[in-house]
Design a protein around this motif. Sequence first.
Motif, PDB file in Angstrom:
ATOM      1  N   VAL A   6       0.853  -1.182   0.000  1.00 46.98           N
ATOM      2  CA  VAL A   6       0.000   0.000   0.000  1.00 46.98           C
ATOM      3  C   VAL A   6       0.893   1.236   0.000  1.00 46.98           C
ATOM      4  O   VAL A   6       1.647   1.458   0.944  1.00 46.98           O
ATOM      5  N   GLY A   7       0.809   1.999  -1.079  1.00 50.75           N
ATOM      6  CA  GLY A   7       1.547   3.254  -1.177  1.00 50.75           C
ATOM      7  C   GLY A   7       0.621   4.395  -0.800  1.00 50.75           C
ATOM      8  O   GLY A   7      -0.535   4.421  -1.231  1.00 50.75           O
ATOM      9  N   ILE A   8       1.134   5.315   0.006  1.00 45.81           N
ATOM     10  CA  ILE A   8       0.306   6.429   0.446  1.00 45.81           C
ATOM     11  C   ILE A   8       0.960   7.750   0.084  1.00 45.81           C
ATOM     12  O   ILE A   8       2.108   8.017   0.445  1.00 45.81           O
ATOM     13  N   ASP A   9       0.204   8.560  -0.652  1.00 46.38           N
ATOM     14  CA  ASP A   9       0.587   9.935  -0.953  1.00 46.38           C
ATOM     15  C   ASP A   9      -0.015  10.765   0.174  1.00 46.38           C
ATOM     16  O   ASP A   9      -1.221  10.997   0.206  1.00 46.38           O
ATOM     17  N   ALA A  10       0.821  11.145   1.138  1.00 44.20           N
ATOM     18  CA  ALA A  10       0.342  11.810   2.349  1.00 44.20           C
ATOM     19  C   ALA A  10       0.148  13.307   2.124  1.00 44.20           C
ATOM     20  O   ALA A  10       0.918  13.951   1.420  1.00 44.20           O
ATOM     21  N   GLY A  11      -0.902  13.829   2.749  1.00 43.85           N
ATOM     22  CA  GLY A  11      -1.183  15.255   2.690  1.00 43.85           C
ATOM     23  C   GLY A  11      -1.716  15.730   4.027  1.00 43.85           C
ATOM     24  O   GLY A  11      -2.029  14.939   4.906  1.00 43.85           O
ATOM     25  N   GLY A  13      -4.643  17.429   4.771  1.00 42.19           N
ATOM     26  CA  GLY A  13      -6.067  17.194   4.985  1.00 42.19           C
ATOM     27  C   GLY A  13      -6.511  15.789   4.649  1.00 42.19           C
ATOM     28  O   GLY A  13      -7.448  15.268   5.247  1.00 42.19           O
ATOM     29  N   HIS A  14      -5.855  15.188   3.669  1.00 43.98           N
ATOM     30  CA  HIS A  14      -6.204  13.822   3.287  1.00 43.98           C
ATOM     31  C   HIS A  14      -4.992  13.137   2.667  1.00 43.98           C
ATOM     32  O   HIS A  14      -4.006  13.780   2.304  1.00 43.98           O
ATOM     33  N   THR A  30      -7.999   4.674  -2.880  1.00 43.46           N
ATOM     34  CA  THR A  30      -8.991   5.431  -2.135  1.00 43.46           C
ATOM     35  C   THR A  30      -8.423   6.683  -1.481  1.00 43.46           C
ATOM     36  O   THR A  30      -7.245   6.713  -1.112  1.00 43.46           O
ATOM     37  N   LYS A  31      -9.262   7.668  -1.332  1.00 42.92           N
ATOM     38  CA  LYS A  31      -8.939   8.878  -0.590  1.00 42.92           C
ATOM     39  C   LYS A  31      -9.248   8.611   0.880  1.00 42.92           C
ATOM     40  O   LYS A  31     -10.273   8.012   1.210  1.00 42.92           O
ATOM     41  N   VAL A  32      -8.348   9.048   1.771  1.00 44.61           N
ATOM     42  CA  VAL A  32      -8.514   8.830   3.197  1.00 44.61           C
ATOM     43  C   VAL A  32      -8.322  10.170   3.912  1.00 44.61           C
ATOM     44  O   VAL A  32      -7.247  10.770   3.825  1.00 44.61           O
ATOM     45  N   ILE A  33      -9.355  10.628   4.574  1.00 42.21           N
ATOM     46  CA  ILE A  33      -9.245  11.854   5.356  1.00 42.21           C
ATOM     47  C   ILE A  33      -8.233  11.623   6.483  1.00 42.21           C
ATOM     48  O   ILE A  33      -8.169  10.538   7.058  1.00 42.21           O
ATOM     49  N   ASN A  34      -7.428  12.631   6.781  1.00 41.54           N
ATOM     50  CA  ASN A  34      -6.404  12.518   7.825  1.00 41.54           C
ATOM     51  C   ASN A  34      -7.070  12.574   9.199  1.00 41.54           C
ATOM     52  O   ASN A  34      -7.016  13.562   9.913  1.00 41.54           O
ATOM     53  N   GLN A  38     -10.842   7.231   9.940  1.00 40.20           N
ATOM     54  CA  GLN A  38     -10.675   6.866   8.529  1.00 40.20           C
ATOM     55  C   GLN A  38      -9.381   6.109   8.279  1.00 40.20           C
ATOM     56  O   GLN A  38      -9.345   5.184   7.470  1.00 40.20           O
ATOM     57  N   ILE A  39      -8.323   6.488   8.974  1.00 43.92           N
ATOM     58  CA  ILE A  39      -7.058   5.773   8.806  1.00 43.92           C
ATOM     59  C   ILE A  39      -7.187   4.337   9.304  1.00 43.92           C
ATOM     60  O   ILE A  39      -6.720   3.396   8.650  1.00 43.92           O
ATOM     61  N   LEU A  40      -7.845   4.147  10.435  1.00 42.21           N
ATOM     62  CA  LEU A  40      -8.048   2.789  10.946  1.00 42.21           C
ATOM     63  C   LEU A  40      -8.962   1.981  10.028  1.00 42.21           C
ATOM     64  O   LEU A  40      -8.782   0.763   9.882  1.00 42.21           O
TER      65      LEU A  40
END
Length: 85
Positions: A6-11, A13-14, A30-34, A38-40
Motif C-alpha cells: 500500500v503506497g500512500i501519498d500523504a497530505g 487534509g487527506h 482510495t482517498k482517506v481523510i487525515n 478513517q485511517i483505521l
Amino acid sequence: QERIWVGIDAGKGHHWAVAVDADGESVFSTKVINDETQILALVRTAQAKADEIRWAVDISGRASTLLLALLVAHGQHVVYVPGRT
C-alpha cells in the motif's frame, strides 16, 4: 491475497492510498481523510485484502504524523519512500 503493498501519498487534509498485489494489479485506490477513524478503516480494508501488508509513505513530516503513529501502533510494517523515487 497473500501480500499487498500500500503506497500512500500523504497530505495535510487527506491521503491517497493505492494497494497493489504481487502481480502489480490494483487491489484498491482510495482517498482517506487525515482522521483516526478513517485511517483505521483503511488499515482494516487492507487487512481484509491480504495476510501481509507492506506500507510505503512518501512524507515523514507533520502531514503524516497521525498516519504513521496509527500504522506503527497497529503493528503495520511501514517504510519511507521519498517522493522523487
